[in-house]
Scaffold this motif. Structure first.
Motif, PDB file in Angstrom:
ATOM      1  N   LEU A  14       0.760  -1.482   0.024  1.00 33.36           N
ATOM      2  CA  LEU A  14       0.061   0.021  -0.138  1.00 33.36           C
ATOM      3  C   LEU A  14       0.977   1.176   0.090  1.00 33.36           C
ATOM      4  O   LEU A  14       0.617   2.144  -0.893  1.00 33.36           O
ATOM      5  N   LYS A  15       2.050   1.230   0.708  1.00 36.49           N
ATOM      6  CA  LYS A  15       2.796   2.354   0.945  1.00 36.49           C
ATOM      7  C   LYS A  15       3.383   3.021  -0.483  1.00 36.49           C
ATOM      8  O   LYS A  15       3.829   3.897  -1.039  1.00 36.49           O
ATOM      9  N   THR A  16       3.605   1.528  -1.175  1.00 34.82           N
ATOM     10  CA  THR A  16       4.447   1.500  -2.308  1.00 34.82           C
ATOM     11  C   THR A  16       3.464   2.232  -3.403  1.00 34.82           C
ATOM     12  O   THR A  16       3.805   3.220  -4.386  1.00 34.82           O
ATOM     13  N   ALA A  17       2.334   1.963  -3.380  1.00 33.81           N
ATOM     14  CA  ALA A  17       1.555   2.364  -4.373  1.00 33.81           C
ATOM     15  C   ALA A  17       1.175   3.904  -4.078  1.00 33.81           C
ATOM     16  O   ALA A  17       0.833   4.718  -4.903  1.00 33.81           O
ATOM     17  N   HIS A  50      -9.021  11.544  -4.807  1.00 33.64           N
ATOM     18  CA  HIS A  50      -9.839  10.549  -4.805  1.00 33.64           C
ATOM     19  C   HIS A  50      -9.256   9.250  -4.204  1.00 33.64           C
ATOM     20  O   HIS A  50      -9.792   8.861  -3.228  1.00 33.64           O
ATOM     21  N   VAL A  51      -7.879   8.775  -4.146  1.00 34.96           N
ATOM     22  CA  VAL A  51      -7.250   7.737  -3.321  1.00 34.96           C
ATOM     23  C   VAL A  51      -7.256   8.027  -1.905  1.00 34.96           C
ATOM     24  O   VAL A  51      -7.445   7.357  -0.988  1.00 34.96           O
ATOM     25  N   ILE A 139      -5.357  -1.598  -1.727  1.00 37.56           N
ATOM     26  CA  ILE A 139      -4.273  -1.780  -2.523  1.00 37.56           C
ATOM     27  C   ILE A 139      -4.492  -1.928  -3.995  1.00 37.56           C
ATOM     28  O   ILE A 139      -3.781  -1.464  -4.829  1.00 37.56           O
ATOM     29  N   ALA A 140      -5.470  -3.042  -4.334  1.00 34.23           N
ATOM     30  CA  ALA A 140      -5.846  -3.042  -5.669  1.00 34.23           C
ATOM     31  C   ALA A 140      -6.296  -1.659  -6.199  1.00 34.23           C
ATOM     32  O   ALA A 140      -6.322  -1.316  -7.345  1.00 34.23           O
ATOM     33  N   GLU A 141      -7.178  -0.989  -5.405  1.00 33.75           N
ATOM     34  CA  GLU A 141      -7.791   0.196  -5.977  1.00 33.75           C
ATOM     35  C   GLU A 141      -6.542   1.205  -6.195  1.00 33.75           C
ATOM     36  O   GLU A 141      -6.585   2.079  -7.012  1.00 33.75           O
ATOM     37  N   THR A 142      -5.873   1.423  -5.307  1.00 40.37           N
ATOM     38  CA  THR A 142      -4.609   2.277  -5.303  1.00 40.37           C
ATOM     39  C   THR A 142      -3.887   2.292  -6.453  1.00 40.37           C
ATOM     40  O   THR A 142      -3.398   2.863  -7.127  1.00 40.37           O
ATOM     41  N   ASN A 143      -3.487   0.850  -6.651  1.00 44.74           N
ATOM     42  CA  ASN A 143      -2.689   0.410  -7.780  1.00 44.74           C
ATOM     43  C   ASN A 143      -3.359   0.596  -9.339  1.00 44.74           C
ATOM     44  O   ASN A 143      -2.753   1.139 -10.159  1.00 44.74           O
ATOM     45  N   ARG A 144      -4.714   0.288  -9.180  1.00 44.44           N
ATOM     46  CA  ARG A 144      -5.292   0.644 -10.491  1.00 44.44           C
ATOM     47  C   ARG A 144      -5.312   2.220 -10.763  1.00 44.44           C
ATOM     48  O   ARG A 144      -5.018   2.556 -11.722  1.00 44.44           O
ATOM     49  N   ASP A 150      -0.232   6.840 -14.486  1.00 45.49           N
ATOM     50  CA  ASP A 150       0.977   6.613 -15.143  1.00 45.49           C
ATOM     51  C   ASP A 150       0.563   6.704 -16.557  1.00 45.49           C
ATOM     52  O   ASP A 150       1.461   7.555 -17.362  1.00 45.49           O
ATOM     53  N   ILE A 151      -0.551   6.413 -17.145  1.00 53.92           N
ATOM     54  CA  ILE A 151      -0.793   6.695 -18.526  1.00 53.92           C
ATOM     55  C   ILE A 151      -1.261   8.296 -18.778  1.00 53.92           C
ATOM     56  O   ILE A 151      -0.605   8.645 -19.392  1.00 53.92           O
ATOM     57  N   ILE A 152      -1.891   8.767 -17.863  1.00 52.01           N
ATOM     58  CA  ILE A 152      -2.031  10.278 -17.872  1.00 52.01           C
ATOM     59  C   ILE A 152      -0.654  11.079 -17.776  1.00 52.01           C
ATOM     60  O   ILE A 152      -0.502  11.914 -18.917  1.00 52.01           O
TER      61      ILE A 152
END
Length: 192
Positions: A14-17, A50-51, A139-144, A150-152
């Motif tokens: 989570l911290k990495t994301a 949001h996150v 974790i899944a939500e934050t990485n998503r 990244d794309i933006i």
């Protein structure tokens, strides 16, 4: 793996994301940090906002540990947590996110992985959750959203990658990536 080790491991992900989310803002102008880059308005500062609210909802309200400040969505604007108003500075949103980290980290530190809570906005038959489930979900939500960021960021100025010092991309310079993209465009046109 023991429960404390598992919790520590999940918390590290989570911290990495979280750090990846903030890294995507580095070096950008105010305009580029807020700039809507998709038809639905996805923008970097809005993703961070949001996150922050997502974490506060899941690790705060779900476990009876409210943040103590109003969250940033409302019935009048259900998308309020997805963009920064002119009055919400980048520094204020980053500070909000860091304060959310501290509040949520305190919940994670205080509770066992099997501690239960209630997600009030989930269907009643799935509302009861454990800290373990919420950690995995967030974790899944934050990485998503880090993937969106990244794309933006790549669309804004070409910067791409996992995190500072480790872009996790195949080796290549600008010419390599331009040739790769041209090849993919050619294959897509041929297939289409």
């Amino acid at each position: 793996m023991t429960a404390p080790d598992a919790k520590s491991h999940l918390h590290r992900y989570l911290k990495t994301a979280r750090e990846a989310m903030l890294w995507k803002l580095d070096g950008l102008s105010e305009y580029d940090a807020r700039r809507p880059m998709t038809p639905t308005g996805t923008n970097l500062l809005g993703l961070v906002k949001h996150v922050a609210t997502v974490e506060l909802g899941y690790f705060g309200d779900t476990f009876g540990r409210p943040f103590g400040e109003p969250l940033l969505w409302s019935e009048s604007d259900p998308l309020a947590d997805l963009w920064a108003t002119a009055d919400e500075s980048r520094e204020w949103i980053i500070d909000l996110y860091r304060r959310a980290w501290a509040h949520c980290d305190a919940t994670i530190d205080a509770l066992a992985l099997d501690a239960t809570g209630q997600v009030p906005w989930w269907p009643e038959d799935r509302r009861e959750v454990t800290l373990h489930l919420v950690l995995v979900h967030v974790i899944a939500e934050t990485n998503r959203h880090a993937g969106h960021a990244d794309i933006i960021r790549e669309l804004i100025d070409g910067a791409a990658g996992l995190r500072q010092g480790n872009d996790n991309l195949a080796p290549g310079d600008r010419a390599t990536w331009e040739a790769h993209r041209a090849k993919l465009e050619s294959v897509a046109r041929e297939a289409g």
